[in-house]
Design an enzyme around this catalytic site. Sequence first.
Site, PDB file in Angstrom:
ATOM      1  CE  LYS A 121     -12.230  -2.925   1.158  1.00 35.89           C
ATOM      2  NZ  LYS A 121     -12.886  -1.694   0.699  1.00 35.89           N
TER       3      LYS A 121
HETATM    4  C1  PLP Z   1     -13.947  -1.047   1.347  1.00 40.80           C
HETATM    5  C2  PLP Z   1     -14.179   0.403   1.168  1.00 40.80           C
HETATM    6  C3  PLP Z   1     -14.927   1.171   2.096  1.00 40.80           C
HETATM    7  C4  PLP Z   1     -15.613   0.552   3.289  1.00 40.80           C
HETATM    8  O1  PLP Z   1     -14.709   0.115   4.272  1.00 40.80           O
HETATM    9  P1  PLP Z   1     -15.163  -0.907   5.432  1.00 40.80           P
HETATM   10  O2  PLP Z   1     -13.909  -1.311   6.103  1.00 40.80           O
HETATM   11  O3  PLP Z   1     -15.848  -2.048   4.727  1.00 40.80           O
HETATM   12  O4  PLP Z   1     -16.096  -0.177   6.332  1.00 40.80           O
HETATM   13  C5  PLP Z   1     -15.039   2.532   1.884  1.00 40.80           C
HETATM   14  N1  PLP Z   1     -14.466   3.123   0.808  1.00 40.80           N
HETATM   15  C6  PLP Z   1     -13.748   2.425  -0.102  1.00 40.80           C
HETATM   16  C7  PLP Z   1     -13.180   3.136  -1.258  1.00 40.80           C
HETATM   17  C8  PLP Z   1     -13.568   1.049   0.045  1.00 40.80           C
HETATM   18  O5  PLP Z   1     -12.858   0.359  -0.862  1.00 40.80           O
END
Ligand code: PLP
Length: 479
Positions: A121
């Site tokens: 993120k």
């Molecule tokens: C947010 C997240 C996901 C999922 O990603 P999306 O964009 O919601 O599909 C997968 N793995 C981790 C570690 C995350 O923080």
Amino acid sequence: MKYLSTRGHGVQSGFCDILLGGLAPDSGLYLPECYPRIGRAELDAWRGLPYAGLACEILSRFIGDIPSGDLREICERTYTPEVYRHARAGDDPAHITPLHWLEPGRLGLIALSNGPTLAFKDMAMQLLGNLFEYALEKRGETINILGATSGDTGSAAEYAMRGKARIKVFMLSPHGKMSAFQRAQMYSLTDGNIFNIAVTGMFDEAQDIVKAISSDAPFKARHRIGAVNSINWARIAAQVVYYFKGYLAATADSGEQVAFCVPSGNFGNICAGHIARRMGLPIARLILATNENDVLDEFFRTGVYRPRKASETRVTSSPSMDISKASNFERFVYDLVDRDPAKVAGLWAEIDAGRAFDLSRTPYFARLPAFGFVSGSSSHADRLATIRDAHERYGVAIDPHTADGLKVARQHISGLPDGVPLLVLETAQAAKFADTIREALGRGPEIPAGLQDLEALPQRVDVMAPDAGTVKAYIAQRT
Ligand SMILES: *Cc1c(COP(=O)(O)O)cnc(C)c1O
């Protein structure tokens, strides 16, 4: 570049207009009116670019209203080896998202979690922080970001916005429900513009408070409340970049193809992969991986999209993928139905009424292979076995979300055309999920340099009852 709503009512003239907003007025999601096409010659010309330069090339195709010199400066300030410094031993942090081959030329990890909070993120959120600051400065405005987090999003937002003059962050988290590492990451921040609020309840209650406050229009306007949730278009656009970067790192010539496998929750990450493919990136396959919360896997296997109730959503060892409804999925379906907003509005009338839709007997379902999509899911036992296997075979410790991806990748690797490498997106580092790593490997993960003492730092958090009125009063006093 103009932006349109997936439901047809809402045209915005520019990127900055939607940067600070959320849903379109008709409750649809914004998308560019067309995807810029990148030709093979152009792609080859990008091979030597550093990450920031590549980001600037790609983002400038989506952003018409920030002068290119300013955009370049923002990208260069965002994508630095100092920000993305937690690379695994042997990987070069200067690559920002280094490709780590497990089996050279055949199977690799794209490390997306070398940023300050050790999850992917950061890739988009760090850019968002700098874009917000830039746009607010230009407009002479301020914003108060309100959000709820069960772990990764809240810390990524706080590390991106900390110390920014025109931005305050009010982040609700469920008291005592996050991992010790996640708590320490958020609550040890001492910046004056960061407010951590632990509510004595579950994540859903925190989320409901955010929804209640966001639907109080007068309060929202008076206190300039904004959001950084996963439907934000700028986050998707930022994520498109690392698909290009991964492709360029894994190939020598733009006649080659690659496949990506993506651990998915809200469909934000893989939506960016879909857009990269529509832009012309030679992606043979987009493999979507879910955990036991398999609403998306079910769609790609059966054509039925059936969001679950919150009570049907399982708590798993890959918690950032525990979703019942995939908030970005509407963007993909818009493309799948030939960008027919009336069709999308009809389908989401069903979803918004708490029902499902079924495309299995429509021509759209038959086209999923042409969009490159296949899917699979994993169980807790699968993830433990995959973490153990990756450790034994390759000497790497992967986190449980990446393990979801690697497990599903293995299921599909034999179906790929010869010579097409499969790249699994590493969405978090093992250090964030020590309990599961301990369960799999019999010992805890290595903690990256500089973060060993994190849990010992003093923490600052205000604990309060899960009550919207109490939270509103708290915000009102501080804005
Ligand atoms: C947010 C997240 C996901 C999922 O990603 P999306 O964009 O919601 O599909 C997968 N793995 C981790 C570690 C995350 O923080």
